[in-house]
Design an enzyme around this catalytic site. Sequence first.
Site, PDB file in Angstrom:
ATOM      1  CG  HIS A   1      -4.498   4.982  -3.869  1.00  0.00           C
ATOM      2  ND1 HIS A   1      -4.164   6.226  -4.356  1.00  0.00           N
ATOM      3  CD2 HIS A   1      -3.351   4.462  -3.366  1.00  0.00           C
ATOM      4  CE1 HIS A   1      -2.877   6.437  -4.155  1.00  0.00           C
ATOM      5  NE2 HIS A   1      -2.351   5.387  -3.546  1.00  0.00           N
TER       6      HIS A   1
ATOM      7  CG  HIS B   1      -1.537   3.136  -0.644  1.00  0.00           C
ATOM      8  ND1 HIS B   1      -0.866   3.017  -1.842  1.00  0.00           N
ATOM      9  CD2 HIS B   1      -1.782   1.876  -0.208  1.00  0.00           C
ATOM     10  CE1 HIS B   1      -0.701   1.729  -2.119  1.00  0.00           C
ATOM     11  NE2 HIS B   1      -1.255   1.015  -1.145  1.00  0.00           N
TER      12      HIS B   1
ATOM     13  CG  ASP C   1       1.121   8.010   0.257  1.00  0.00           C
ATOM     14  OD1 ASP C   1       0.479   6.934   0.268  1.00  0.00           O
ATOM     15  OD2 ASP C   1       1.735   8.416  -0.749  1.00  0.00           O
ATOM     16  CG  HIS C   2      -2.549   8.906  -1.900  1.00  0.00           C
ATOM     17  ND1 HIS C   2      -2.419   9.609  -3.066  1.00  0.00           N
ATOM     18  CD2 HIS C   2      -1.395   8.204  -1.757  1.00  0.00           C
ATOM     19  CE1 HIS C   2      -1.247   9.332  -3.622  1.00  0.00           C
ATOM     20  NE2 HIS C   2      -0.605   8.479  -2.853  1.00  0.00           N
TER      21      HIS C   2
ATOM     22  CG  HIS D   1      -0.783   2.170  -6.692  1.00  0.00           C
ATOM     23  ND1 HIS D   1       0.574   2.004  -6.539  1.00  0.00           N
ATOM     24  CD2 HIS D   1      -1.185   2.931  -5.654  1.00  0.00           C
ATOM     25  CE1 HIS D   1       0.963   2.644  -5.431  1.00  0.00           C
ATOM     26  NE2 HIS D   1      -0.088   3.215  -4.883  1.00  0.00           N
TER      27      HIS D   1
ATOM     28  CG  ASP E   1       0.170   6.965  -5.692  1.00  0.00           C
ATOM     29  OD1 ASP E   1       0.220   8.184  -5.908  1.00  0.00           O
ATOM     30  OD2 ASP E   1       0.520   6.440  -4.615  1.00  0.00           O
TER      31      ASP E   1
ATOM     32  CG  HIS F   1       3.807  10.206  -5.025  1.00  0.00           C
ATOM     33  ND1 HIS F   1       4.347  10.216  -3.768  1.00  0.00           N
ATOM     34  CD2 HIS F   1       2.724   9.379  -4.970  1.00  0.00           C
ATOM     35  CE1 HIS F   1       3.637   9.410  -2.965  1.00  0.00           C
ATOM     36  NE2 HIS F   1       2.647   8.898  -3.671  1.00  0.00           N
TER      37      HIS F   1
HETATM   38 FE    FE Z   1       1.199   7.531  -2.916  1.00  0.00          FE
HETATM   39 ZN    ZN Z   2      -0.309   4.765  -3.274  1.00  0.00          ZN
END
Ligand code: FE
Ligand code: ZN
Length: 262
Positions: free
Chosen positions: A62, A64, A66-67, A120, A137, A175
């Site tokens: 996805h 985001h 942090d990915h 998400h 996530d 995570h």
């Molecule tokens: Fe994440």
């Molecule tokens: Zn995420």
Amino acid sequence: MSQNKTSHALEIDAIPAFDDNYIWLLHRGGKHAAVVDPGDADPVLQALSDRGLELRTILITHHHWDHAGGVPDLLRHYQARVYGPDDERLGDWNQACHEGDRVSLPELDLHFEVLDVPAHTRSHIAFHGHGLLFSGDTLFSVGCGRFFEGTPEQMQLAMDKLRQLPAQTAVYCGHEYTESNCQFALAVEPDNTALQARYAEVKALRSGGQRTLPSTLGAELATNPFLRTREPAVVAAAQEQDQRARAGSSTMATLRAWKDRS
Ligand code: FE
Ligand code: ZN
């Protein structure tokens, strides 16, 4: 003689990133590698150079940061293919994938099927194949992602899709949230003995600084309340929070709202 790439077992290493993200590094004895959800390039570049590997493929669950945030930097160092969800918030480097698409990693002799699992984010996907699930996530160990861009109905559909996979499927999520997820899950199902055992195992792993992943789908089906929204004990716990909760998506909605405020 050319190296037989299937003669070596697949290795999957966890590259820790930020506070609690895992970037998954896949390789198989040769020099080629793939990563899943590289939110940060630096630890990936370090891990590749430590192992003498070249990056060939990047999988993104996805959009985001942090990915996916490390992708542009990685592409400055390696010519890699990038497969991710159909989402304009990813760069023009992304090859958009949809439900049922087959993503091939020829250098690693791997082929993954794409599953649409939104909630998400509206375009979240997962990659499944070879007994592995990269769930980003959407499905965490003993939890699920927040519904930032989707509905409880969508997460219920996503969980119903994932629960069809074989029980021995190894679950690699984005995570390290398992310990706090267990604490919430025990508030929902205090009498679930599989969950009690998982929490004891997770506490021991975490106090030793070890990761709790991968999980297995079978373990998740026994312990993860978001996969158990039709279990009478889980529905009853949801009804104590909101008496309108029924088996399925309304219990999903109630559990998520409960966890978000706990
Ligand atoms: Fe994440
Ligand atoms: Zn995420």
